[in-house]
Design a protein around this motif. Structure first.
Motif, PDB file in Angstrom:
ATOM      1  N   ALA A 147      48.002  28.563  45.390  1.00 30.38           N
ATOM      2  CA  ALA A 147      47.692  28.302  43.984  1.00 30.38           C
ATOM      3  C   ALA A 147      48.151  29.487  43.150  1.00 30.38           C
ATOM      4  CB  ALA A 147      46.191  28.077  43.797  1.00 30.38           C
ATOM      5  N   ALA A 148      49.024  29.228  42.182  1.00 27.70           N
ATOM      6  CA  ALA A 148      49.537  30.282  41.310  1.00 27.70           C
ATOM      7  C   ALA A 148      49.476  29.811  39.865  1.00 27.70           C
ATOM      8  CB  ALA A 148      50.969  30.642  41.697  1.00 27.70           C
ATOM      9  N   VAL A 149      49.395  30.757  38.948  1.00 30.87           N
ATOM     10  CA  VAL A 149      49.315  30.424  37.532  1.00 30.87           C
ATOM     11  C   VAL A 149      50.713  30.100  37.011  1.00 30.87           C
ATOM     12  CG1 VAL A 149      48.689  31.230  35.232  1.00 30.87           C
ATOM     13  CG2 VAL A 149      47.275  31.852  37.207  1.00 30.87           C
ATOM     14  N   LEU A 150      50.910  28.858  36.592  1.00 32.27           N
ATOM     15  CA  LEU A 150      52.192  28.411  36.046  1.00 32.27           C
ATOM     16  C   LEU A 150      52.300  28.746  34.574  1.00 32.27           C
ATOM     17  CD1 LEU A 150      54.828  26.733  36.491  1.00 32.27           C
ATOM     18  CD2 LEU A 150      53.499  24.723  35.774  1.00 32.27           C
ATOM     19  N   VAL A 151      51.266  28.414  33.817  1.00 30.13           N
ATOM     20  CA  VAL A 151      51.206  28.705  32.380  1.00 30.13           C
ATOM     21  C   VAL A 151      49.973  29.563  32.140  1.00 30.13           C
ATOM     22  CG1 VAL A 151      50.995  27.720  30.066  1.00 30.13           C
ATOM     23  CG2 VAL A 151      52.328  26.517  31.812  1.00 30.13           C
ATOM     24  N   PRO A 152      50.106  30.730  31.482  1.00 29.16           N
ATOM     25  CA  PRO A 152      48.961  31.630  31.305  1.00 29.16           C
ATOM     26  C   PRO A 152      47.888  31.021  30.406  1.00 29.16           C
ATOM     27  CG  PRO A 152      50.831  32.364  29.992  1.00 29.16           C
ATOM     28  CD  PRO A 152      51.340  31.248  30.855  1.00 29.16           C
ATOM     29  N   GLY A 153      46.666  31.502  30.584  1.00 28.63           N
ATOM     30  CA  GLY A 153      45.555  31.002  29.779  1.00 28.63           C
ATOM     31  C   GLY A 153      44.264  31.667  30.183  1.00 28.63           C
ATOM     32  N   ALA A 154      43.201  30.868  30.265  1.00 25.17           N
ATOM     33  CA  ALA A 154      41.887  31.383  30.653  1.00 25.17           C
ATOM     34  C   ALA A 154      41.134  30.293  31.397  1.00 25.17           C
ATOM     35  CB  ALA A 154      41.110  31.831  29.421  1.00 25.17           C
ATOM     36  N   ALA A 155      40.123  30.692  32.146  1.00 24.94           N
ATOM     37  CA  ALA A 155      39.352  29.731  32.933  1.00 24.94           C
ATOM     38  C   ALA A 155      37.938  30.236  33.133  1.00 24.94           C
ATOM     39  CB  ALA A 155      40.003  29.503  34.295  1.00 24.94           C
ATOM     40  N   SER A 156      37.010  29.297  33.334  1.00 24.89           N
ATOM     41  CA  SER A 156      35.692  29.635  33.847  1.00 24.89           C
ATOM     42  C   SER A 156      35.784  29.671  35.367  1.00 24.89           C
ATOM     43  CB  SER A 156      34.650  28.599  33.430  1.00 24.89           C
ATOM     44  OG  SER A 156      34.431  28.628  32.043  1.00 24.89           O
ATOM     45  N   VAL A 157      35.107  30.627  35.982  1.00 20.53           N
ATOM     46  CA  VAL A 157      35.083  30.701  37.443  1.00 20.53           C
ATOM     47  C   VAL A 157      33.632  30.771  37.906  1.00 20.53           C
ATOM     48  CG1 VAL A 157      37.337  31.813  37.637  1.00 20.53           C
ATOM     49  CG2 VAL A 157      35.281  33.214  37.498  1.00 20.53           C
ATOM     50  N   VAL A 158      33.418  30.310  39.131  1.00 14.14           N
ATOM     51  CA  VAL A 158      32.094  30.361  39.722  1.00 14.14           C
ATOM     52  C   VAL A 158      32.265  30.440  41.233  1.00 14.14           C
ATOM     53  CG1 VAL A 158      31.873  27.842  39.860  1.00 14.14           C
ATOM     54  CG2 VAL A 158      29.812  29.244  39.764  1.00 14.14           C
ATOM     55  N   ASP A 159      31.357  31.112  41.900  1.00 18.11           N
ATOM     56  CA  ASP A 159      31.418  31.201  43.355  1.00 18.11           C
ATOM     57  C   ASP A 159      31.333  29.808  43.962  1.00 18.11           C
ATOM     58  OD1 ASP A 159      31.544  33.918  43.103  1.00 18.11           O
ATOM     59  OD2 ASP A 159      29.440  34.276  43.628  1.00 18.11           O
ATOM     60  N   ILE A 160      32.110  29.570  44.989  1.00 20.35           N
ATOM     61  CA  ILE A 160      32.194  28.242  45.582  1.00 20.35           C
ATOM     62  C   ILE A 160      30.841  27.769  46.116  1.00 20.35           C
ATOM     63  CG2 ILE A 160      32.880  29.029  47.888  1.00 20.35           C
ATOM     64  CD1 ILE A 160      34.799  26.625  47.979  1.00 20.35           C
ATOM     65  N   GLU A 161      30.014  28.693  46.592  1.00 24.57           N
ATOM     66  CA  GLU A 161      28.713  28.300  47.117  1.00 24.57           C
ATOM     67  C   GLU A 161      27.813  27.722  46.034  1.00 24.57           C
ATOM     68  OE1 GLU A 161      27.828  27.924  50.179  1.00 24.57           O
ATOM     69  OE2 GLU A 161      29.826  28.584  50.767  1.00 24.57           O
ATOM     70  N   ARG A 162      27.960  28.192  44.790  1.00 31.09           N
ATOM     71  CA  ARG A 162      27.182  27.644  43.685  1.00 31.09           C
ATOM     72  C   ARG A 162      27.560  26.185  43.437  1.00 31.09           C
ATOM     73  NH1 ARG A 162      22.921  31.100  43.089  1.00 31.09           N
ATOM     74  NH2 ARG A 162      23.626  33.240  42.824  1.00 31.09           N
ATOM     75  N   VAL A 163      28.862  25.887  43.542  1.00 36.12           N
ATOM     76  CA  VAL A 163      29.322  24.512  43.338  1.00 36.12           C
ATOM     77  C   VAL A 163      28.871  23.633  44.496  1.00 36.12           C
ATOM     78  CG1 VAL A 163      31.345  23.036  42.957  1.00 36.12           C
ATOM     79  CG2 VAL A 163      31.297  25.354  42.026  1.00 36.12           C
ATOM     80  N   ARG A 164      28.962  24.165  45.710  1.00 35.73           N
ATOM     81  CA  ARG A 164      28.518  23.391  46.871  1.00 35.73           C
ATOM     82  C   ARG A 164      27.015  23.086  46.786  1.00 35.73           C
ATOM     83  NH1 ARG A 164      30.708  26.185  50.571  1.00 35.73           N
ATOM     84  NH2 ARG A 164      32.429  24.801  51.038  1.00 35.73           N
ATOM     85  N   ASN A 165      26.234  24.061  46.350  1.00 36.05           N
ATOM     86  CA  ASN A 165      24.802  23.834  46.192  1.00 36.05           C
ATOM     87  C   ASN A 165      24.515  22.777  45.141  1.00 36.05           C
ATOM     88  OD1 ASN A 165      24.247  25.777  48.125  1.00 36.05           O
ATOM     89  ND2 ASN A 165      23.877  27.418  46.637  1.00 36.05           N
ATOM     90  N   ALA A 166      25.281  22.808  44.038  1.00 37.87           N
ATOM     91  CA  ALA A 166      25.091  21.808  42.990  1.00 37.87           C
ATOM     92  C   ALA A 166      25.404  20.412  43.508  1.00 37.87           C
ATOM     93  CB  ALA A 166      25.978  22.143  41.789  1.00 37.87           C
ATOM     94  N   ALA A 167      26.460  20.297  44.319  1.00 35.90           N
ATOM     95  CA  ALA A 167      26.833  19.006  44.882  1.00 35.90           C
ATOM     96  C   ALA A 167      25.771  18.493  45.851  1.00 35.90           C
ATOM     97  CB  ALA A 167      28.180  19.115  45.580  1.00 35.90           C
TER      98      ALA A 167
END
Length: 238
Positions: free
Chosen positions: A96-116
């Motif tokens: 995974a590489a940035v094609l067009v620059p910008g910004a993003a929200s990030v979160v630890d993967i475990e937080r997303v797994r817990n939410a799921a």
């Protein structure tokens, strides 16, 4: 809570208040720096990216050094969906590489797994986005095998426009070649053709889309197919 103002990322803004609250306290914003590598194949993914602006490219690395793009992630989705489906190891399937620059929200993967795990609706929404990325990669493989360089480049420019939300794109010639699985000299020739048709303005590392309708007429069927598949999946509700 106003969903439209909650987040500039489509996945996050589509969540119910209850589901969004499961990860909201852990979100933080980072810059997406052009050409930076967010993850390599085989790595254990630690963070999920929800772009606000910019585009993330998922790339396959071939044995002879070629790099071919198989999917793009923009402001309507998130990077990391396929790794989430891989279980506890969360191994990265594509570079995974940035094609067009910008910004993003990030979160630890475990937080997303817990939410799921806590919410069936969150999990269903996540799976739909993962399926959308998978279908896009399938369509891209068929497109690169069957369609002309010109129609593929038009398709990719349209997709990049949709995902980034802007007419002015900062993309290197090498990245354009990866996007459509073609040699750089072929990309240069085709980009010049599109410029002569007044569809784009093309200079080193810069593309301005001037005529969207012209590009749509030049693009292959795959642009519309990927778009309709995504819209269909996102209209489904658990």
């Amino acid at each position: 809570m106003d969903l439209g103002l909650r987040s500039p990322n489509g996945f996050l803004s589509s969540l119910s208040d209850e589901d969004f609250e499961l990860i909201r306290p852990y979100l933080r914003t980072v810059d997406l720096v052009q050409d930076s590598v967010l993850a390599e194949v085989g790595e254990k993914l630690s963070r999920i990216y929800f772009p606000h602006r910019g585009v993330i490219s998922l790339v396959v690395n071939l044995a002879r050094g070629e790099r071919v793009q198989v999917a793009m992630i923009g402001r309507d989705s998130f990077f990391g969906s396929m790794s989430l489906l891989g279980g506890a190891e969360s191994l990265v399937l594509n570079t995974a590489a940035v094609l067009v620059p910008g910004a993003a929200s990030v979160v630890d993967i475990e937080r997303v797994r817990n939410a799921a795990e806590q919410s069936g609706t969150f999990r269903a929404q996540m799976l739909r986005h993962a399926l959308a990325v998978y279908l896009q990669s399938q369509q891209t493989a068929g497109c690169n095998a069957a369609h002309t360089v010109e129609s593929r480049l038009a398709r990719c420019l349209l997709q990049t426009h949709d995902l980034s939300g802007g007419n002015k794109l900062y993309i290197t010639q090498e990245s354009l070649a990866q996007m459509i699985g073609a040699r750089r000299n072929s990309v240069s020739l085709v980009a010049s053709t599109l410029q002569q048709a007044d569809f784009i303005h093309y200079s080193r590392g810069h593309i301005e889309i001037i005529d969207l309708e012209g590009l749509k007429k030049t693009a292959c069927e795959c642009y519309g197919t990927v778009k309709s598949q995504y819209d269909r999946l996102m209209r489904c509700h658990p």
